[in-house]
Scaffold this motif. Sequence first.
Motif, PDB file in Angstrom:
ATOM      1  N   VAL A  93       0.838  -1.205   0.000  1.00  0.00           N
ATOM      2  CA  VAL A  93       0.000   0.000   0.000  1.00  0.00           C
ATOM      3  C   VAL A  93       0.869   1.250   0.000  1.00  0.00           C
ATOM      4  CG1 VAL A  93      -1.747   1.286   1.293  1.00  0.00           C
ATOM      5  CG2 VAL A  93      -1.876  -1.210   1.176  1.00  0.00           C
ATOM      6  N   ARG A  94       1.923   1.254   0.822  1.00  0.00           N
ATOM      7  CA  ARG A  94       2.814   2.413   0.885  1.00  0.00           C
ATOM      8  C   ARG A  94       3.535   2.625  -0.443  1.00  0.00           C
ATOM      9  NH1 ARG A  94       4.154  -0.143   5.809  1.00  0.00           N
ATOM     10  NH2 ARG A  94       6.269  -0.609   5.099  1.00  0.00           N
ATOM     11  N   VAL A  95       4.007   1.539  -1.056  1.00  0.00           N
ATOM     12  CA  VAL A  95       4.709   1.657  -2.344  1.00  0.00           C
ATOM     13  C   VAL A  95       3.761   2.170  -3.423  1.00  0.00           C
ATOM     14  CG1 VAL A  95       5.808   0.348  -4.197  1.00  0.00           C
ATOM     15  CG2 VAL A  95       6.442  -0.086  -1.822  1.00  0.00           C
ATOM     16  N   ALA A  96       2.539   1.628  -3.452  1.00  0.00           N
ATOM     17  CA  ALA A  96       1.571   2.067  -4.456  1.00  0.00           C
ATOM     18  C   ALA A  96       1.283   3.560  -4.330  1.00  0.00           C
ATOM     19  CB  ALA A  96       0.284   1.255  -4.324  1.00  0.00           C
ATOM     20  N   ARG A  97       1.168   4.026  -3.108  1.00  0.00           N
ATOM     21  CA  ARG A  97       0.909   5.458  -2.904  1.00  0.00           C
ATOM     22  C   ARG A  97       2.119   6.306  -3.298  1.00  0.00           C
ATOM     23  NH1 ARG A  97      -2.421   4.973   2.779  1.00  0.00           N
ATOM     24  NH2 ARG A  97      -4.500   5.032   1.862  1.00  0.00           N
ATOM     25  N   ASP A  98       3.302   5.890  -2.851  1.00  0.00           N
ATOM     26  CA  ASP A  98       4.504   6.651  -3.150  1.00  0.00           C
ATOM     27  C   ASP A  98       4.779   6.711  -4.643  1.00  0.00           C
ATOM     28  OD1 ASP A  98       4.843   7.041  -0.461  1.00  0.00           O
ATOM     29  OD2 ASP A  98       6.412   5.519  -0.212  1.00  0.00           O
ATOM     30  N   ALA A  99       4.411   5.653  -5.360  1.00  0.00           N
ATOM     31  CA  ALA A  99       4.659   5.593  -6.796  1.00  0.00           C
ATOM     32  C   ALA A  99       3.496   6.152  -7.611  1.00  0.00           C
ATOM     33  CB  ALA A  99       4.925   4.149  -7.212  1.00  0.00           C
ATOM     34  N   GLY A 100       2.483   6.645  -6.935  1.00  0.00           N
ATOM     35  CA  GLY A 100       1.333   7.181  -7.643  1.00  0.00           C
ATOM     36  C   GLY A 100       0.510   6.123  -8.336  1.00  0.00           C
ATOM     37  N   LEU A 101       0.529   4.915  -7.797  1.00  0.00           N
ATOM     38  CA  LEU A 101      -0.169   3.795  -8.424  1.00  0.00           C
ATOM     39  C   LEU A 101      -1.461   3.427  -7.708  1.00  0.00           C
ATOM     40  CD1 LEU A 101       2.897   1.477  -9.118  1.00  0.00           C
ATOM     41  CD2 LEU A 101       1.670   2.899 -10.757  1.00  0.00           C
ATOM     42  N   ALA A 103       2.113  -9.586  -4.286  1.00  0.00           N
ATOM     43  CA  ALA A 103       1.602 -10.194  -5.512  1.00  0.00           C
ATOM     44  C   ALA A 103       0.671  -9.243  -6.248  1.00  0.00           C
ATOM     45  CB  ALA A 103       0.886 -11.505  -5.189  1.00  0.00           C
ATOM     46  N   ASP A 104      -0.194  -8.543  -5.497  1.00  0.00           N
ATOM     47  CA  ASP A 104      -1.075  -7.544  -6.114  1.00  0.00           C
ATOM     48  C   ASP A 104      -0.257  -6.467  -6.813  1.00  0.00           C
ATOM     49  OD1 ASP A 104      -3.294  -8.808  -5.035  1.00  0.00           O
ATOM     50  OD2 ASP A 104      -3.469  -7.429  -3.343  1.00  0.00           O
ATOM     51  N   LEU A 105       0.785  -6.005  -6.136  1.00  0.00           N
ATOM     52  CA  LEU A 105       1.606  -4.918  -6.667  1.00  0.00           C
ATOM     53  C   LEU A 105       2.342  -5.357  -7.924  1.00  0.00           C
ATOM     54  CD1 LEU A 105       2.443  -1.999  -6.128  1.00  0.00           C
ATOM     55  CD2 LEU A 105       4.331  -2.872  -4.736  1.00  0.00           C
ATOM     56  N   VAL A 106       2.910  -6.555  -7.909  1.00  0.00           N
ATOM     57  CA  VAL A 106       3.606  -7.068  -9.097  1.00  0.00           C
ATOM     58  C   VAL A 106       2.642  -7.195 -10.259  1.00  0.00           C
ATOM     59  CG1 VAL A 106       4.745  -9.111 -10.059  1.00  0.00           C
ATOM     60  CG2 VAL A 106       5.414  -8.252  -7.814  1.00  0.00           C
ATOM     61  N   ASP A 157       3.849   0.281 -20.817  1.00  0.00           N
ATOM     62  CA  ASP A 157       5.245   0.684 -20.806  1.00  0.00           C
ATOM     63  C   ASP A 157       5.423   2.112 -21.266  1.00  0.00           C
ATOM     64  OD1 ASP A 157       6.007  -1.761 -19.904  1.00  0.00           O
ATOM     65  OD2 ASP A 157       6.549  -2.557 -21.877  1.00  0.00           O
ATOM     66  N   THR A 158       4.596   2.566 -22.210  1.00  0.00           N
ATOM     67  CA  THR A 158       4.758   3.927 -22.709  1.00  0.00           C
ATOM     68  C   THR A 158       4.401   4.956 -21.651  1.00  0.00           C
ATOM     69  OG1 THR A 158       2.498   3.975 -23.569  1.00  0.00           O
ATOM     70  CG2 THR A 158       4.225   3.167 -25.048  1.00  0.00           C
ATOM     71  N   ALA A 159       3.621   4.528 -20.667  1.00  0.00           N
ATOM     72  CA  ALA A 159       3.215   5.459 -19.616  1.00  0.00           C
ATOM     73  C   ALA A 159       4.245   5.544 -18.510  1.00  0.00           C
ATOM     74  CB  ALA A 159       1.869   5.038 -19.037  1.00  0.00           C
ATOM     75  N   THR A 160       5.174   4.576 -18.479  1.00  0.00           N
ATOM     76  CA  THR A 160       6.139   4.549 -17.389  1.00  0.00           C
ATOM     77  C   THR A 160       7.561   4.781 -17.860  1.00  0.00           C
ATOM     78  OG1 THR A 160       6.386   2.151 -17.636  1.00  0.00           O
ATOM     79  CG2 THR A 160       4.719   2.939 -16.085  1.00  0.00           C
ATOM     80  N   ALA A 161       7.726   4.981 -19.188  1.00  0.00           N
ATOM     81  CA  ALA A 161       9.068   5.114 -19.719  1.00  0.00           C
ATOM     82  C   ALA A 161       9.569   6.548 -19.722  1.00  0.00           C
ATOM     83  CB  ALA A 161       9.132   4.545 -21.139  1.00  0.00           C
ATOM     84  N   ARG A 162       8.747   7.511 -19.342  1.00  0.00           N
ATOM     85  CA  ARG A 162       9.162   8.903 -19.330  1.00  0.00           C
ATOM     86  C   ARG A 162      10.010   9.164 -18.091  1.00  0.00           C
ATOM     87  NH1 ARG A 162       6.406  11.673 -23.071  1.00  0.00           N
ATOM     88  NH2 ARG A 162       7.007  13.673 -22.178  1.00  0.00           N
ATOM     89  N   VAL A 163      11.211   9.692 -18.304  1.00  0.00           N
ATOM     90  CA  VAL A 163      12.123   9.971 -17.206  1.00  0.00           C
ATOM     91  C   VAL A 163      12.605  11.400 -17.306  1.00  0.00           C
ATOM     92  CG1 VAL A 163      12.903   7.590 -17.058  1.00  0.00           C
ATOM     93  CG2 VAL A 163      14.104   9.165 -18.558  1.00  0.00           C
ATOM     94  N   PRO A 164      12.970  12.023 -16.189  1.00  0.00           N
ATOM     95  CA  PRO A 164      13.442  13.404 -16.235  1.00  0.00           C
ATOM     96  C   PRO A 164      14.720  13.519 -17.065  1.00  0.00           C
ATOM     97  CG  PRO A 164      12.950  12.712 -13.998  1.00  0.00           C
ATOM     98  CD  PRO A 164      12.925  11.492 -14.850  1.00  0.00           C
ATOM     99  N   SER A 165      14.824  14.569 -17.899  1.00  0.00           N
ATOM    100  CA  SER A 165      16.044  14.826 -18.661  1.00  0.00           C
ATOM    101  C   SER A 165      16.928  15.792 -17.889  1.00  0.00           C
ATOM    102  CB  SER A 165      15.690  15.400 -20.030  1.00  0.00           C
ATOM    103  OG  SER A 165      15.165  16.716 -19.883  1.00  0.00           O
ATOM    104  N   THR A 166      18.124  15.930 -18.333  1.00  0.00           N
ATOM    105  CA  THR A 166      19.086  16.801 -17.606  1.00  0.00           C
ATOM    106  C   THR A 166      18.787  18.254 -17.779  1.00  0.00           C
ATOM    107  OG1 THR A 166      20.564  16.688 -19.515  1.00  0.00           O
ATOM    108  CG2 THR A 166      20.913  15.091 -17.747  1.00  0.00           C
TER     109      THR A 166
END
Length: 284
Positions: free
Chosen positions: A240-248, A258-261, A269-278
């Motif tokens: 529950v804590r991980v899901a909240r911290d990750a915005g999931l 198991a639920d989280l996995v 994947d296209t929704a999670t592949a965006r990462v901050p640029s420099t």
Amino acid sequence: MVDLRCEAHTYPDGTVGVHDVDFSVYPDEVVALVGGNGAGKSTLLEHLNATLVPDDGELVVEGTPVTEGDEAHARRAVGFVFQDADTQLVAPTVLDDVMFGLQNYGVPGDEARERAREALATVDASHLEDRIPHYLSGGEKRLVGLAGVLVLDPSVIVLDEPLAGLDPERSRLVADRIRQIHEDGIGVVLSTHDLEFAADIADRVCVMANGNVVGSGTPREVFYDETLLADANLHPPSAVRVARDAGLETTARPVTEADLVSLLGGVDDTATARVPSTDGGEDT
């Protein structure tokens, strides 16, 4: 199967164990009681088989009100496995110990022995039958205590902190046996400080604080209720804590690893592949 109404239970020293409790156990469910130390979990559990009786209230087991002198009905229908397994192990060998309750009810020796061996096999402890209970490990003692309750063919089994003091492997073994008992159609009520375990095994979670049940529901309902958990000084399971911290935190509301996995595996994947640029923008 079990209905408890307990307006109050006060210990001889004046400590109020529970008050204003209405608690029921239904067929084919696992109920987990969670709460801090002193919340009243053990006191409530001991009322379910008339080990303790309400100062004001009533216990009904399988439709029969339990009155003074009729506690045997409750104790046969509702088996109790105590946190301290040594309090239940009284005979010179494991097999003798599991037979003990049957013999108290007048079951002949050969029949009692056969049923005891069947109960030990149910909890995968047949190899222990000739051992001296005093020399068993903590997990082995829990299994033997569970067999000693199962042999009486109860409708409900109550376990007070079944994983307390066990290492991960023995915790897994005891948890697996509890699941097996539930699959065999026996109701299960347990108390635990381990909210990961409660999230994984329970159909219903009851939160206790100050001697009362202050909230209940499915694991997803309870462990995502921030106000309820905060009032009981509880922290939600790690999933529950991980899901909240990750915005999931979604309508899926993961409560176990198991639920989280499973949830993470279903994220596009296209929704999670965006990462901050420099340069302060975003790269994909």
